[in-house]
Design a protein around this motif. Structure first.
Motif, PDB file in Angstrom:
ATOM      1  N   ASP A  45      -5.041   3.191   4.890  1.00 12.63           N
ATOM      2  CA  ASP A  45      -4.205   2.039   4.216  1.00 12.63           C
ATOM      3  C   ASP A  45      -4.074   0.849   4.961  1.00 12.63           C
ATOM      4  O   ASP A  45      -3.594   0.951   6.441  1.00 12.63           O
ATOM      5  CB  ASP A  45      -2.648   2.796   4.148  1.00 12.63           C
ATOM      6  N   TYR A 137       8.641   5.937   0.746  1.00 13.62           N
ATOM      7  CA  TYR A 137       7.935   5.068   0.031  1.00 13.62           C
ATOM      8  C   TYR A 137       8.726   3.963  -0.715  1.00 13.62           C
ATOM      9  O   TYR A 137       9.610   4.210  -1.687  1.00 13.62           O
ATOM     10  CB  TYR A 137       7.001   5.948  -0.994  1.00 13.62           C
ATOM     11  N   LYS A 168       5.587   3.454   3.543  1.00 18.33           N
ATOM     12  CA  LYS A 168       4.397   2.989   3.150  1.00 18.33           C
ATOM     13  C   LYS A 168       4.836   2.404   1.575  1.00 18.33           C
ATOM     14  O   LYS A 168       5.831   2.575   1.133  1.00 18.33           O
ATOM     15  CB  LYS A 168       3.276   4.207   2.865  1.00 18.33           C
ATOM     16  N   LYS A 171       2.865   3.263  -4.181  1.00 17.94           N
ATOM     17  CA  LYS A 171       1.339   3.806  -4.452  1.00 17.94           C
ATOM     18  C   LYS A 171       1.000   5.005  -3.848  1.00 17.94           C
ATOM     19  O   LYS A 171      -0.051   5.717  -4.405  1.00 17.94           O
ATOM     20  CB  LYS A 171       0.179   2.651  -4.561  1.00 17.94           C
ATOM     21  N   TRP A 172       1.423   5.169  -2.514  1.00 12.84           N
ATOM     22  CA  TRP A 172       1.107   6.506  -1.765  1.00 12.84           C
ATOM     23  C   TRP A 172       1.942   7.334  -2.036  1.00 12.84           C
ATOM     24  O   TRP A 172       1.649   8.725  -1.137  1.00 12.84           O
ATOM     25  CB  TRP A 172       0.844   5.975  -0.271  1.00 12.84           C
ATOM     26  N   GLU A 175       1.285  11.488  -2.034  1.00  8.10           N
ATOM     27  CA  GLU A 175       0.771  12.257  -0.649  1.00  8.10           C
ATOM     28  C   GLU A 175       2.275  12.876  -0.134  1.00  8.10           C
ATOM     29  O   GLU A 175       1.910  13.877   0.561  1.00  8.10           O
ATOM     30  CB  GLU A 175       0.351  11.369   0.409  1.00  8.10           C
ATOM     31  N   GLU A 177       4.143  12.690   2.375  1.00  9.22           N
ATOM     32  CA  GLU A 177       3.385  12.863   3.683  1.00  9.22           C
ATOM     33  C   GLU A 177       4.590  13.055   4.687  1.00  9.22           C
ATOM     34  O   GLU A 177       5.805  12.405   4.655  1.00  9.22           O
ATOM     35  CB  GLU A 177       2.594  11.580   4.087  1.00  9.22           C
TER      36      GLU A 177
END
Length: 360
Positions: A45, A137, A168, A171-172, A175, A177
């Protein structure tokens, strides 16, 4: 650098997952018990470590104009912290599931690699982390606010890391995460017992015959390994193995246990070291404890895989009060020139169970 990253993070009691390409380099890191935490600039990214500090700088500038308070020291402190974060942090990205088809596709070379299951708490025992948290996010770059600097130094660092290294774009979000943040980028050694299982991708080669003919000519970061190689090189570590599979008439994954052909070999790193019993305080203080419990802790500790030298074994007054039962502490060092203690706490029930399992 080190003075800025002193936050003591308690890792959660959970298992997490790392999807791997399935290369010789991936297997070598498993064999040598380390993971690699890259600098944010090396992640996929390009917006990693983006943040907006304009508002806090504006507030500091206004304070210096409208009051007699000097903001120079605070401004320099902020700048130094942000420079250290931008230049030096390492990020190890992990998943909360082994069943995500997109993660298998994106990070395990279209299901030809493997996925590692870690005990998250065990993963952070040998090397201190700067922080660990779920990624946030959102639609916009995080803004750093002045109120962060009304907290103590440890809280400041942790909050800044959450904003800069743990935020982040939405769009991520698929994940989902979780990240470990280190105060340096590069190799991070861990206790090999942190690896609980390996999941083989749907299309991962099983034996040498399944590898492409030119595999040996590829560099280590592209050259593939087989399921048989993984189980051979990690023998004796009490790792579970699973084969990923598609559920019948479904887009969903499942996994089936694979029998380890090396499950009966000698245990990896199975040694007993010398222990200096002059470092044991046998006094129970206000707790009535059979002195043999201290000796049992010594026998447990000298079989610790990363034990080098005992620092002390004694009653932990703080933990005993906290738990309303006697708790014995052991602190030891894991290498000759490493003076950071590895700490262990044992209730009497813990000691009995672990010691009996040793079958001394």
């Amino acid at each position: 650098m080190q003075e800025y990253f002193t936050y003591k993070f308690k890792l959660n009691d959970m298992n997490v997952y790392k999807y791997r390409y399935g290369s010789k380099r991936d297997l070598e890191s498993l064999k040598q018990d380390y993971f690699y935490a890259p600098h944010p600039s090396k992640l996929n990214d390009p917006c990693e470590n983006s943040f907006d500090a304009a508002s806090v700088e504006k507030t500091l500038a206004q304070l210096s104009i409208t009051s007699s308070i000097s903001t120079k020291a605070l401004s320099e402190h902020l700048s130094a912290l942000l420079v250290q974060i931008q230049k030096n942090v390492g990020i190890y990205s992990l998943s909360k599931t082994v069943l995500d088809e997109l993660l298998w596709s994106h990070y395990a070379d279209s299901h030809t690699g493997f996925c590692i299951e870690y005990d998250f708490e065990k993963l952070g025992e040998l090397t201190k982390c700067a922080g660990a948290f779920n990624v946030i996010y959102q639609d916009s770059v995080p803004e750093i606010a002045i109120d962060i600097f009304f907290k103590n130094d440890e809280q400041q660092v942790h909050e800044l890391l959450k904003l800069t290294s743990g935020t982040k774009s939405k769009k991520w979000a698929y994940e989902d995460e979780i990240r470990i943040i280190m105060d340096h980028f590069g190799r991070v050694d861990y206790d090999f017992r942190a690896v609980k299982a390996i999941y083989f991708g749907l299309n991962m080669p099983k034996t040498q015959q399944d590898l492409p003919q030119n595999n040996q000519d590829l560099p280590d970061y592209f050259s593939k390994v087989t399921q048989a190689q993984v189980m051979e090189l990690l023998r004796g570590r009490n790792i579970k193995y699973y084969q990923m599979a598609l559920k019948s008439n479904s887009y969903e994954f499942e996994y089936i246990e694979v029998i380890d052909p090396h499950k009966d070999v000698d245990k990896y790193m199975n040694t007993v070291k010398y222990i200096d019993k002059s470092c044991i305080d046998y006094c129970g203080y206000s707790w009535m404890i059979d002195p043999s419990y201290f000796d049992k802790v010594a026998e447990i500790i000298r079989r610790e895989l990363y034990f080098y030298k005992l620092n002390s074994i004694h009653i932990s007054k703080e933990k005993s009060i906290e738990r309303s039962e006697p708790v014995i502490f052991s602190g030891f060092f894991k290498a000759e020139n490493d003076w950071i203690q590895v700490k262990r706490y044992f209730s009497l029930d813990d000691i009995d169970k672990i010691y009996n399992d040793l079958s001394i």
